[in-house]
Design a protein around this motif. Sequence first.
Motif, short mmCIF file in Angstrom:
data_model
loop_
_atom_site.label_atom_id
_atom_site.label_comp_id
_atom_site.label_asym_id
_atom_site.label_seq_id
_atom_site.Cartn_x
_atom_site.Cartn_y
_atom_site.Cartn_z
N LEU A 232 -1.06 8.27 3.01
CA LEU A 232 -2.08 7.47 2.34
C LEU A 232 -3.23 7.13 3.27
N LEU A 233 -2.94 6.84 4.51
CA LEU A 233 -3.98 6.44 5.45
C LEU A 233 -5.06 7.51 5.59
N LEU A 234 -4.66 8.77 5.55
CA LEU A 234 -5.59 9.90 5.72
C LEU A 234 -5.70 10.71 4.44
N LEU A 235 -5.56 10.04 3.29
CA LEU A 235 -5.50 10.75 2.02
C LEU A 235 -6.80 11.45 1.68
N ALA A 288 -6.85 3.71 -0.63
CA ALA A 288 -5.65 4.33 -0.08
C ALA A 288 -5.16 3.57 1.14
N GLY A 289 -6.09 3.14 1.99
CA GLY A 289 -5.71 2.36 3.16
C GLY A 289 -5.09 1.03 2.78
N ALA A 290 -5.64 0.37 1.75
CA ALA A 290 -5.08 -0.91 1.31
C ALA A 290 -3.66 -0.74 0.78
N ILE A 291 -3.43 0.34 0.05
CA ILE A 291 -2.08 0.60 -0.47
C ILE A 291 -1.13 0.91 0.69
N SER A 302 4.64 -1.99 -3.96
CA SER A 302 3.56 -1.08 -3.60
C SER A 302 3.91 0.39 -3.84
N ALA A 303 5.20 0.73 -3.81
CA ALA A 303 5.59 2.13 -4.01
C ALA A 303 5.14 2.67 -5.37
N PRO A 304 5.38 1.97 -6.50
CA PRO A 304 4.86 2.48 -7.78
C PRO A 304 3.34 2.57 -7.80
N VAL A 305 2.66 1.60 -7.18
CA VAL A 305 1.20 1.65 -7.13
C VAL A 305 0.74 2.88 -6.35
N ALA A 306 1.42 3.16 -5.25
CA ALA A 306 1.06 4.33 -4.45
C ALA A 306 1.26 5.63 -5.24
N MET A 307 2.37 5.70 -5.98
CA MET A 307 2.61 6.89 -6.80
C MET A 307 1.53 7.05 -7.87
N LEU A 308 1.16 5.94 -8.50
CA LEU A 308 0.12 5.99 -9.54
C LEU A 308 -1.22 6.39 -8.95
N PHE A 309 -1.52 5.90 -7.74
CA PHE A 309 -2.79 6.24 -7.09
C PHE A 309 -2.84 7.73 -6.74
N VAL A 310 -1.74 8.27 -6.26
CA VAL A 310 -1.69 9.70 -5.94
C VAL A 310 -1.88 10.53 -7.21
#
Length: 591
Positions: A232-235, A288-291, A302-310
Amino acid sequence: MIAALLFSFAATIALVPLCRLAALRLDCVARPSGDRWHKRPTPLLGGAAVFAAVVAGAVVLGVAGPLWALLVAACLIFIVGATDDIFSLKPSTKLVAEIAIASMLLFFGYRLEWSSSLILDALLTIVWIVGVTNAFNLLDNMDGLCAGVAIIAGVTLLAGLDPAAHTPQGLYVALLIGALAGFLIYNFNPASIFMGDSGSLFVGLTLATVTLGGAFSNNQSSLFSVLAAPVLLLLVPIFDTTLVTIMRLLSGRKPSQGGRDHSSHRLVAIGLSERRAVSVLWTLAALAGAIAWSLTRNPAWSAPVAMLFVIAMVIFAVYLSRVRVYQDTDRFLLRSGTITPYVVNFMHKRRVAEVILDVSLVSLAYYAAYRVRFDNQAVRVYLPVFLQSLPIVLGVQMVAFFIVGVYRGVWRLFGLMDGVAIAKGVAMGTVGIVLALLYLFRFENYSRGVFIIYATLLMLMVSGSRASFRLINEFVRRRRAGSERLMIYGAGQGGSVAVRELLGNPTGDYRMLGFIDDDGTKRGSRVQGYPVLSDYDGLVALIDGGAVDRVIISTHSIPLSRVRELQTLCADRGVALSRLDFRLEHLVAVS
């Protein structure tokens, strides 16, 4: 850290003019060409100032000793990049050098910890370092983009860093942030100097290395080093590199060849200015960095939010891939025969991708429903129940979507009735799932609240995915830097259609000001998000004041005498006047 940031910031501001002068004397200049974005010769070697400020700061602040391996690698990659800027190396030569430097870092303990296999982790580490290094090199394709994204990644790293540990790494990242901020002053659009390969490769290698497992830790979670930091950091650079590589391969081009086909170029192609295109990618990098940061604090939520963002980023990539940037693509494919008819046919079968997307959304909505309904401890208790029922949920829901016709819609034309079809599919699927669980397990250990939450979340996710293309189009349309100021006379149905037709056309060069309508009750209201400004007298004042370039009449209720008066006024003031007419023309008379 503040002292480190200020030191490198001041040093870079002082060094960039010297590097620019050196680049001009060495003729190290990026000249405009067909595969480059800039329009005027621009000096390179801006990365030399960034590199010198960071290394000098590391020596002055005493962190060179603990980070000697990273600094040696940084020096080597800088030499490779500077050589390429001055003499132009072959891509294969740079790749061999990058692999050798990554192998050296692996030898001195920098490695990913993604699996239980040391051999696999070693290979993944080399791929990671080389891939991210080149990703930032490719991302350096528009003024301020690479430096801005790198600053956001560095700030996120510092936010997730435990201040009680790993001080050398933290100071090093602070030095990098300060140096990039100083360079960005000269590199922001319109840039007076470019970073060059010497800078982009150095920045990419640095961020790839410091995000490896073990370089940063958090007392509450290890997900920052395992998942959040590396991905995520370098997405954004990963996203851009993946998009460019896939699209070039599908177009029969070499991934290493240059071109105006990056995500930033595609955003400009659909109507955004260069600054707004860069701002969009900066915003995505910040999200992406905030997530990534939130995963270190509250991974359960945060894991579901990260999946939704991806997933959202994948949809965004699909949207950008539809932007035509290769003018000779079709002719080139036919001539080269690179892509077989089977693959071309498969790529046009977007329904396959829709089904795969919905499988992901159904799984995510069902998992998120348990997270919303229960606390962390209860979720662990209900995990076997979730895993037991997930295949049933997927099977029943996908069949329901198929039955109601969810897969017959067109995303870019998503409308109210498409939303109704999705609602029917969600309702039918939820009822079918409950009945299936009631029949198979008598609904024991299942919560009714979970399925109410599941239906709500799934409706939002699927509708959002289908409406995404229209939402992106609307976002771009309202930020398009059109040069022709447009006013529409008539704030009714015809005016609404006129906005969609005129501003939805990517070839249009309009900047919508608002509507004019003689109905005083509409004053202050909004149509398609644009305000109803005034009546006919207000339009006359705007034309006389030179505030309008084009007027579109969208209604037939205006008296003919007023239309003629408006024609005369517009002709005198040099304002274009048009009528958008929608009529049914009978080609064959039926008696």
